[in-house]
Motif scaffolding. Structure first.
Motif, PDB file in Angstrom:
ATOM      1  N   ILE A   1       0.846  -1.182   0.000  1.00  0.00           N
ATOM      2  CA  ILE A   1       0.000   0.000   0.000  1.00  0.00           C
ATOM      3  C   ILE A   1       0.885   1.237   0.000  1.00  0.00           C
ATOM      4  CG2 ILE A   1      -1.799   1.243   1.266  1.00  0.00           C
ATOM      5  CD1 ILE A   1      -2.436  -1.603   2.523  1.00  0.00           C
ATOM      6  N   THR A   2       0.772   2.029  -1.041  1.00  0.00           N
ATOM      7  CA  THR A   2       1.607   3.215  -1.183  1.00  0.00           C
ATOM      8  C   THR A   2       1.059   4.365  -0.347  1.00  0.00           C
ATOM      9  OG1 THR A   2       0.349   3.969  -3.109  1.00  0.00           O
ATOM     10  CG2 THR A   2       2.254   2.550  -3.528  1.00  0.00           C
ATOM     11  N   LYS A   3       1.935   5.309  -0.010  1.00  0.00           N
ATOM     12  CA  LYS A   3       1.505   6.495   0.720  1.00  0.00           C
ATOM     13  C   LYS A   3       0.732   7.421  -0.218  1.00  0.00           C
ATOM     14  CE  LYS A   3       4.903   6.660   4.434  1.00  0.00           C
ATOM     15  NZ  LYS A   3       5.912   7.483   5.135  1.00  0.00           N
ATOM     16  N   LYS A   4      -0.308   8.026   0.322  1.00  0.00           N
ATOM     17  CA  LYS A   4      -1.166   8.903  -0.469  1.00  0.00           C
ATOM     18  C   LYS A   4      -0.879  10.370  -0.133  1.00  0.00           C
ATOM     19  CE  LYS A   4      -3.209   5.245  -2.067  1.00  0.00           C
ATOM     20  NZ  LYS A   4      -2.479   4.218  -1.299  1.00  0.00           N
ATOM     21  N   PRO A   5      -1.254  11.284  -1.034  1.00  0.00           N
ATOM     22  CA  PRO A   5      -1.037  12.710  -0.767  1.00  0.00           C
ATOM     23  C   PRO A   5      -1.756  13.159   0.508  1.00  0.00           C
ATOM     24  CG  PRO A   5      -1.597  12.341  -3.072  1.00  0.00           C
ATOM     25  CD  PRO A   5      -1.837  11.048  -2.368  1.00  0.00           C
ATOM     26  N   LYS A   6      -1.126  14.119   1.215  1.00  0.00           N
ATOM     27  CA  LYS A   6      -1.702  14.705   2.425  1.00  0.00           C
ATOM     28  C   LYS A   6      -1.950  16.188   2.173  1.00  0.00           C
ATOM     29  CE  LYS A   6       1.072  11.533   5.222  1.00  0.00           C
ATOM     30  NZ  LYS A   6       2.157  11.428   6.238  1.00  0.00           N
ATOM     31  N   MET A   7      -3.141  16.638   2.505  1.00  0.00           N
ATOM     32  CA  MET A   7      -3.507  18.024   2.218  1.00  0.00           C
ATOM     33  C   MET A   7      -3.144  18.979   3.348  1.00  0.00           C
ATOM     34  SD  MET A   7      -7.207  17.455   0.416  1.00  0.00           S
ATOM     35  CE  MET A   7      -7.444  16.158  -0.806  1.00  0.00           C
ATOM     36  N   ASP A   8      -2.788  18.453   4.512  1.00  0.00           N
ATOM     37  CA  ASP A   8      -2.581  19.309   5.673  1.00  0.00           C
ATOM     38  C   ASP A   8      -1.125  19.661   5.928  1.00  0.00           C
ATOM     39  OD1 ASP A   8      -1.814  16.767   6.332  1.00  0.00           O
ATOM     40  OD2 ASP A   8      -2.666  16.806   8.352  1.00  0.00           O
ATOM     41  N   ARG A   9      -0.213  19.245   5.031  1.00  0.00           N
ATOM     42  CA  ARG A   9       1.187  19.541   5.312  1.00  0.00           C
ATOM     43  C   ARG A   9       2.033  19.467   4.045  1.00  0.00           C
ATOM     44  NH1 ARG A   9       2.350  14.186   8.802  1.00  0.00           N
ATOM     45  NH2 ARG A   9       0.195  14.666   9.366  1.00  0.00           N
ATOM     46  N   PHE A  10       3.085  20.266   4.064  1.00  0.00           N
ATOM     47  CA  PHE A  10       4.151  20.121   3.082  1.00  0.00           C
ATOM     48  C   PHE A  10       5.254  19.302   3.730  1.00  0.00           C
ATOM     49  CE2 PHE A  10       8.390  21.318   1.767  1.00  0.00           C
ATOM     50  CZ  PHE A  10       8.328  21.187   0.394  1.00  0.00           C
ATOM     51  N   GLU A  11       5.756  18.311   3.015  1.00  0.00           N
ATOM     52  CA  GLU A  11       6.849  17.507   3.543  1.00  0.00           C
ATOM     53  C   GLU A  11       7.612  16.880   2.391  1.00  0.00           C
ATOM     54  OE1 GLU A  11       5.434  14.322   5.977  1.00  0.00           O
ATOM     55  OE2 GLU A  11       4.239  13.401   4.393  1.00  0.00           O
ATOM     56  N   GLY A  12       8.825  16.517   2.680  1.00  0.00           N
ATOM     57  CA  GLY A  12       9.661  15.843   1.690  1.00  0.00           C
ATOM     58  C   GLY A  12      10.818  15.166   2.377  1.00  0.00           C
TER      59      GLY A  12
ATOM     60  N   ALA B   1      -3.820  17.958  -3.118  1.00  0.00           N
ATOM     61  CA  ALA B   1      -2.402  17.754  -2.804  1.00  0.00           C
ATOM     62  C   ALA B   1      -1.824  16.768  -3.799  1.00  0.00           C
ATOM     63  CB  ALA B   1      -2.218  17.243  -1.386  1.00  0.00           C
ATOM     64  N   ILE B   2      -0.523  16.888  -4.015  1.00  0.00           N
ATOM     65  CA  ILE B   2       0.182  16.006  -4.935  1.00  0.00           C
ATOM     66  C   ILE B   2       1.372  15.398  -4.215  1.00  0.00           C
ATOM     67  CG2 ILE B   2       1.661  17.829  -5.866  1.00  0.00           C
ATOM     68  CD1 ILE B   2       1.337  16.454  -8.613  1.00  0.00           C
ATOM     69  N   ARG B   3       1.660  14.153  -4.524  1.00  0.00           N
ATOM     70  CA  ARG B   3       2.802  13.467  -3.925  1.00  0.00           C
ATOM     71  C   ARG B   3       3.662  12.897  -5.047  1.00  0.00           C
ATOM     72  NH1 ARG B   3       3.308  12.027   1.442  1.00  0.00           N
ATOM     73  NH2 ARG B   3       5.070  10.650   1.948  1.00  0.00           N
TER      74      ARG B   3
ATOM     75  N   LEU C   1       8.199  13.997  -2.203  1.00  0.00           N
ATOM     76  CA  LEU C   1       7.760  15.357  -1.949  1.00  0.00           C
ATOM     77  C   LEU C   1       6.240  15.352  -1.907  1.00  0.00           C
ATOM     78  CD1 LEU C   1       9.106  18.181  -1.631  1.00  0.00           C
ATOM     79  CD2 LEU C   1       8.646  18.543  -4.058  1.00  0.00           C
ATOM     80  N   ASN C   2       5.669  15.888  -0.820  1.00  0.00           N
ATOM     81  CA  ASN C   2       4.226  16.022  -0.675  1.00  0.00           C
ATOM     82  C   ASN C   2       3.892  17.506  -0.641  1.00  0.00           C
ATOM     83  OD1 ASN C   2       1.593  14.387   0.282  1.00  0.00           O
ATOM     84  ND2 ASN C   2       1.655  16.361   1.321  1.00  0.00           N
ATOM     85  N   VAL C   3       3.078  17.965  -1.604  1.00  0.00           N
ATOM     86  CA  VAL C   3       2.814  19.397  -1.754  1.00  0.00           C
ATOM     87  C   VAL C   3       1.306  19.638  -1.792  1.00  0.00           C
ATOM     88  CG1 VAL C   3       3.203  21.449  -3.151  1.00  0.00           C
ATOM     89  CG2 VAL C   3       4.933  19.634  -3.089  1.00  0.00           C
ATOM     90  N   PRO C   4       0.743  20.340  -0.777  1.00  0.00           N
ATOM     91  CA  PRO C   4      -0.644  20.802  -0.898  1.00  0.00           C
ATOM     92  C   PRO C   4      -0.716  21.918  -1.938  1.00  0.00           C
ATOM     93  CG  PRO C   4       0.096  20.759   1.402  1.00  0.00           C
ATOM     94  CD  PRO C   4       1.320  20.611   0.550  1.00  0.00           C
ATOM     95  N   VAL C   5      -1.518  21.746  -2.954  1.00  0.00           N
ATOM     96  CA  VAL C   5      -1.613  22.760  -4.004  1.00  0.00           C
ATOM     97  C   VAL C   5      -2.790  23.694  -3.775  1.00  0.00           C
ATOM     98  CG1 VAL C   5      -0.437  21.362  -5.720  1.00  0.00           C
ATOM     99  CG2 VAL C   5      -2.904  21.150  -5.471  1.00  0.00           C
ATOM    100  N   SER C   6      -3.680  23.325  -2.847  1.00  0.00           N
ATOM    101  CA  SER C   6      -4.786  24.188  -2.426  1.00  0.00           C
ATOM    102  C   SER C   6      -5.359  23.593  -1.149  1.00  0.00           C
ATOM    103  CB  SER C   6      -5.861  24.282  -3.514  1.00  0.00           C
ATOM    104  OG  SER C   6      -6.582  23.058  -3.614  1.00  0.00           O
ATOM    105  N   GLU C   7      -6.415  24.172  -0.643  1.00  0.00           N
ATOM    106  CA  GLU C   7      -7.042  23.622   0.551  1.00  0.00           C
ATOM    107  C   GLU C   7      -7.672  22.266   0.276  1.00  0.00           C
ATOM    108  OE1 GLU C   7      -9.854  26.375   2.055  1.00  0.00           O
ATOM    109  OE2 GLU C   7      -8.343  27.815   2.790  1.00  0.00           O
ATOM    110  N   ASN C   8      -7.960  21.987  -0.984  1.00  0.00           N
ATOM    111  CA  ASN C   8      -8.699  20.769  -1.328  1.00  0.00           C
ATOM    112  C   ASN C   8      -7.929  19.840  -2.256  1.00  0.00           C
ATOM    113  OD1 ASN C   8     -11.184  21.373   0.095  1.00  0.00           O
ATOM    114  ND2 ASN C   8     -11.496  22.986  -1.435  1.00  0.00           N
TER     115      ASN C   8
END
Length: 811
Positions: free
Chosen positions: A199-210, A241-243, A232-239
Motif C-alpha cells: 500500500i503506497t503512501k497517499k497525498p496529504k492536504m494538511d502539510r508540506f513535507e519531503g 495535494a500532490i505526492r 515530496l508532498n505538496v498541498p496545491v490548495s485547501e482541497n
C-alpha cells in the motif's frame, strides 16, 4: 534574525556534501533522475529554516512519547475498511512505514524473510513463486500453467503473475500486509492461501513535507551497491495535494561466471557421430549478476466537495538484470565452486511496468461508496543461457533433435549450444465498486462488484545457432529456431462479493462472507519444434473454459475485554481452473479449480499496559483437487501440463509477540510451524508420492527475532538493532519416487539457514545516518534448486554486506 541566519548557514554547510552526492549520482536525463533532482532541490530550497527544525524536533518528541505509552497502534485495511490491527479477527502481519525503514526492507526478498507464513522459490529478482501457510504445489512456473495460490496486490489492484512476482521497490510505502489463510471472499482468485498487499503512501492536504535517502554498500567478494530515493508532498490548495516519489538503485554482483567448456554430440553426413567442445572465454567475468531498479510515482488527491474525494496515481518501474542469482557448485564436472557458474550465453532481464489508478470515495451518510479502477501493463524480456541442457554428458540424446537424421539437411549441424529468449506482455484492467456501512449500528456490511480483464502474450524461443539447416528444419520459417511457444492467454473474472457482521453484544460478533464468481479463460497459439522432430508434431491450441462457483466464510469473534479477543474462522479460498496447451490419454485439456478449506482458531491480545502484544492462530487446511504444473515425459507430451492431484492437508500454528521491555528497548518475535503433506497417494505417469509426502519448498519451521534499543549519545537520538531469522529445511519436489524404483527418494533438500542483520544509527533535527551489516555470518541460504534432472543450480542470497545510509526529512 541573527540566530535564524546562523541556523540557516549551518544547515547550508551541512547540505552541501549531500547536494554534491546527489549531483554526482545522477547520470542521464531519464524521468527518475529528473524527478529525483526536483525532489531534492525543491525540498531543500523551501525548507523554512528554524521553523522546520522546531517542527522536526517536536515530531521526534511526540514519537518518543508514543513509544513510552506502549506499543504503537497499527492501522490496516485488510477487510477493505480502516481499522486497528488488534480489532481485526484475522491473522495479519503488517509492517508500517516506520517498521519497513527500521528493518531496512527494500524488496520482495527482504519482507518475505520477515513473514513467517511466506515461503517461495526464486531464480532471482522478480522470478519467484510465492506460497503461504505451506500450500505449495511446487509447480514449474510455466506461463501456460496454473495461477499462483497467493494474491499480490498493489494498492487496490491484484498484480499476481505466474512465476514472475511484481518486485516493487519498497520506498515511501505506507504498509505491507500479509493476510494468512484463504482471503478469496474479498480478494478473489489466487487469494487461496493468503494475500500480500503493498500500500503506497497517499497525498496529504494538511502539510508540506519531503525527504530523501542516499545509501552505499559493499558485498563480501562482490561489487558495491548504491541508491538514491526521494519524495515530496505538496498541498496545491485547501482541497488538493500532490505526492511525487522517485528512486534509482543499483545492486552490485557477487556471482562469478568462470571459464569452462561444453561438449556437444553431433550427427553429420547422414548419421556419423562426433563431438565438439566450446568454451565461454569471452563471457568470463567476476560479479556479473547486477541489478538496476529505477522508478517514479505521482499521485493527486482532490476533495471534490465535503463528501467526495478522488485520488489519481501513476507508477512506473524498470528493473534490469544481468547475470544469474544462482551458483552451480554441485555441477558434476567439479570445475565450479561456491558463488560461481559457467554460462555460455549472456543472461539478462528487462522488467518494466506502468500502473494508472483512480479511486473515488463518497460519503452517503449511512454508508460510503468506493470505486477503484486500475490499469497496468508490464513487459518482460528474458534472455537465458540454456546450454547445460544440451551438454552431451547431461542429455546425450539432444543431437537427435538438432542434427540431420532424415538425410534432408542442406547444412550439417555444428553445435548444440542453445539459449532461451522469452518475450512477455501483460495487461490487466480491474474495476471494483463497493458499498460499506459507516454507522455505529450492530449491523455492519460491505458489498461489492468486481471485474477483471487480464491477458498475457508470450513468445518463448529456444534458439540453436548451430543446428542443421534445410526445409525440414524451418517448421516456422525461421532458421535456428529449435523450439517455439507463441501463445496468448486471457483470463476474465467477474464477481459479486460481500461480508455482513452483526454484534450480538459488546463482546460477541459474527461475520458471514460470500463470493459468487465467474472466470473465463482462453488459450490460443502454437507450441512445437522448429524442425521435424520424431514423434512430436506442432501443437495448436484454441480453447475456452468457463467456471462459475461460490465460496463462503464464517467468523465468530469474542472480546474478553478491550484488549483481548479470540476468534474462530471457517473460510474457503480458490484459484481458477484453466486450459492445457496439449492433452494426452493421461492429462485432459481442462484442469479444474482447486479449493482450500480452512478452520482457524486465533487470538489478539494486549498485556502489561499495552507494552506486550501477543497474537496467533492455530489452523487446519484441506486442499482439494490441488493443481500443479510440470513437464514430465511420462505424461506423453513435449510441453508442461497441469494436473489436479487428489488432496493435501496442512496443520499449523503461527504467532507473533512484541514486548516493550522499557520505553527504549523492544523485542519482537514471530514464527510459523507447518505440517504440510499429501492426504492421498499421488500417482501421475511414472511418478509416485505416497500419502504423507511433504509438500515441496515449505519449511516445517520459520521464525525471526528482533531487538531494538533507543538511546541518546551527545544529544543525538541513537539506536542499535539486531534481527535474527531462521528458515528450516524443505524438499525440492513433490514427486518422491519413480514407479520403477520405490527405494530411491528423488528429491533434494533445501538446507535450513539462519540470517543475522545488524544496524545502528544516529538521528537529529530531521537527518540521520544508519550503518548496517546484513548476513553477518555470511550464510549461504538455499532459496531454491533447479527442477530439471540436468540442472544442478541453487539460488542463493547475497553474501555478507556492509553499508551506510543518510536520510533527511523536511517540512
Amino acid at each position: 534574525m541573527t540566530d535564524n541566519y546562523l541556523k540557516n548557514e549551518k544547515k547550508s554547510n551541512r547540505l552541501n556534501p549531500i547536494i554534491a552526492v546527489i549531483r554526482d549520482s545522477i547520470n542521464g536525463k531519464n524521468i527518475q533522475s529528473i524527478a529525483l533532482s526536483a525532489l531534492m532541490v525543491s525540498g531543500m530550497a523551501t525548507m523554512p529554516g528554524a521553523n522546520a527544525q522546531d517542527m522536526i524536533t517536536a515530531q521526534a518528541e511526540k514519537k518518543t512519547e508514543n513509544l513510552s505509552s506502549g506499543i504503537e497502534k497499527i492501522t490496516v485495511t485488510s477487510r477493505k475498511r480502516v481499522e486497528n490491527l488488534q480489532d481485526t479477527p484475522l491473522s495479519i502481519t503488517a509492517f508500517g512505514s516506520t517498521k519497513l525503514d527500521e528493518l531496512g526492507i527494500e524488496n520482495f526478498d527482504d519482507y518475505a524473510l520477515m513473514l513467517p507464513s511466506v515461503s517461495y522459490q526464486s531464480a532471482g529478482p522478480g522470478l519467484s513463486q510465492i506460497y503461504m501457510r505451506g500450500a505449495s504445489d511446487g509447480g514449474s512456473g510455466n506461463a501456460s500453467g496454473s495461477q499462483p495460490g497467493v494474491a499480490i496486490y498493489l494498492d487496490e489492484q491484484p498484480v499476481t503473475a505466474i512465476g514472475r512476482n511484481l518486485d516493487l521497490h519498497i520506498y515511501d510505502i505506507e504498509r505491507v500486509e500479509a493476510l494468512a489463510g484463504p482471503q478469496s471472499t474479498l480478494f478473489g482468485a489466487s487469494a487461496q492461501s493468503g494475500t500480500i498487499r503493498i500500500i503506497t503512501k497517499k497525498p496529504k492536504m494538511d502539510r508540506f513535507e519531503g525527504g530523501f535517502d542516499v545509501s552505499y554498500g559493499t558485498t563480501k567478494s562482490g561489487d558495491a551497491s548504491n541508491s538514491l530515493e526521494g519524495f515530496l508532498n505538496v498541498p496545491v490548495s485547501e482541497n488538493a495535494a500532490i505526492r511525487l516519489v522517485a528512486w534509482t538503485k543499483k545492486d552490485g554482483g557477487y556471482i562469478d561466471n568462470v571459464a569452462g567448456t561444453r561438449t556437444y554430440g553431433l550427427f553429420t553426413d547422414g548419421g556419423n557421430f562426433s563431438t565438439v567442445e566450446e568454451n565461454n572465454d569471452d563471457l568470463v567475468k567476476e560479479n556479473f549478476n547486477e541489478l538496476t531498479n529505477s522508478g517514479a510515482r505521482v499521485a493527486l488527491k482532490v476533495n471534490l466537495n465535503d463528501n467526495w474525494t478522488a485520488t489519481a496515481s501513476y507508477l512506473t518501474q524498470k528493473q534490469e538484470t544481468e547475470g544469474v542469482w544462482y551458483q552451480d557448485s554441485n555441477n558434476p564436472n567439479g570445475e565450479v565452486n561456491e558463488l560461481e557458474v559457467q554460462r555460455f550465453f549472456p543472461d539478462s532481464m528487462d522488467d518494466e511496468f506502468n500502473q494508472s489508478a483512480l479511486t473515488i470515495e463518497g460519503d452517503l451518510g449511512f454508508a460510503s461508496l468506493v470505486y477503484a479502477g486500475s490499469f497496468m501493463d508490464r513487459d518482460v524480456q528474458y534472455f537465458n543461457d540454456y546450454s547445460d541442457y544440451a551438454d552431451y554428458f547431461s542429455t546425450s540424446w539432444i543431437q537427435y533433435y538438432g542434427c540431420e537424421y532424415y538425410g534432408t539437411a542442406d547444412a550439417d549441424c555444428s553445435s548444440m549450444a542453445i539459449f532461451y529468449n522469452d518475450d512477455n506482455e501483460y495487461k490487466r484492467n480491474t474495476h471494483e465498486l463497493r458499498l460499506q456501512s459507516t454507522n455505529n449500528n450492530p449491523l455492519q456490511y460491505i458489498v461489492g462488484l468486481y471485474y477483471e480483464d487480464a491477458s498475457h502474450d508470450y513468445r518463448q524461443e529456444w534458439q540453436m545457432n548451430g543446428m542443421a539447416q534445410g526445409a525440414d528444419f524451418r517448421q516456422f520459417g525461421e532458421a535456428n529456431l529449435w523450439y517455439l511457444t507463441d501463445q496468448k492467454r486471457a483470463d476474465k473474472q467477474s464477481a459479486l462479493f460481500g461480508e455482513v457482521s452483526y454484534e450480538f453484544t459488546e463482546q460477541l460478533t459474527t461475520t458471514f462472507g460470500a463470493r459468487l464468481f465467474k472466470n473465463e479463460s482462453t488459450l490460443e497459439g502454437v507450441s512445437g519444434y522448429g524442425l521435424i522432430a520424431p514423434g512430436f508434431p506442432i501443437i495448436n491450441v484454441d480453447s475456452k473454459n468457463d467456471d462459475t462457483d461460490s465460496i463462503f466464510k464464517f467468523n465468530l469473534s469474542y472480546k474478553f475485554d478491550d484488549k483481548k479477543m479470540a476468534y474462530l474462522t471457517w473460510s474457503e479460498g480458490y484459484r481458477p481452473g484453466g486450459i492445457n496447451r496439449d492433452e494426452t490419454d493421461l492429462v485432459p485439456r481442462i484442469y479444474k479449480s482447486d479449493f482450500v478449506t480452512n478452520t482457524e482458531l486465533g487470538w489478539k491480545t494486549m498485556w502489561l499496559d499495552n507494552n506486550l502484544r501477543w497474537n496467533g492462530a492455530i489452523y487446519h487446511m484441506q486442499w482439494d483437487d490441488m493443481q500443479f504444473t510440470r513437464f514430465d515425459s511420462s505424461y506423453g507430451s513435449p510441453v508442461g501440463l497441469t494436473v489436479n492431484a487428489n488432496k493435501s492437508r496442512i496443520v499449523g500454528i503461527e504467532s507473533d509477540l512484541t514486548y516493550m521491555l522499557t520505553p527504549d528497548l523492544s523485542l519482537t518475535a514471530a514464527f510459523n510451524f507447518n505440517q504440510a503433506e499429501l492426504a492421498a497417494d499421488l500417482l501421475v505417469g511414472s511418478n509416485l508420492s505416497p500419502d504423507g509426502t511433504e509438500l515441496p519448498n515449505v519449511p516445517d519451521f520459520k521464525g525471526n527475532l528482533t531487538s531494538r534499543y533507543h538511546f541518546t549519545v551527545g544529544g543525538y537520538r541513537s539506536f542499535a538493532q539486531i534481527v535474527y531469522s531462521y528458515v528450516g529445511e524443505s524438499y525440492s519436489d513433490i514427486y518422491k519416487y519413480k514407479t520403477s524404483d520405490l527405494n530411491f527418494d528423488l528429491r533434494d533438500v533445501n538446507q535450513s539457514y539462519s540470517i543475522v542483520n545488524l544496524s545502528a544509527g544516529i538521528n537529529r533535527d530531521g537527518w540521520g545516518v544508519n550503518l548496517y551489516v546484513n548476513n553477518l555470518t555470511d550464510e549461504r541460504a538455499q532459496l531454491s534448486r533447479g527442477s530439471a534432472s540436468w540442472d544442478s543450480t541453487v539460488t542463493v542470497n547475497r553474501p555478507r554486506n556492509f553499508g551506510i545510509r543518510y536520510h533527511m526529512l523536511f517540512e
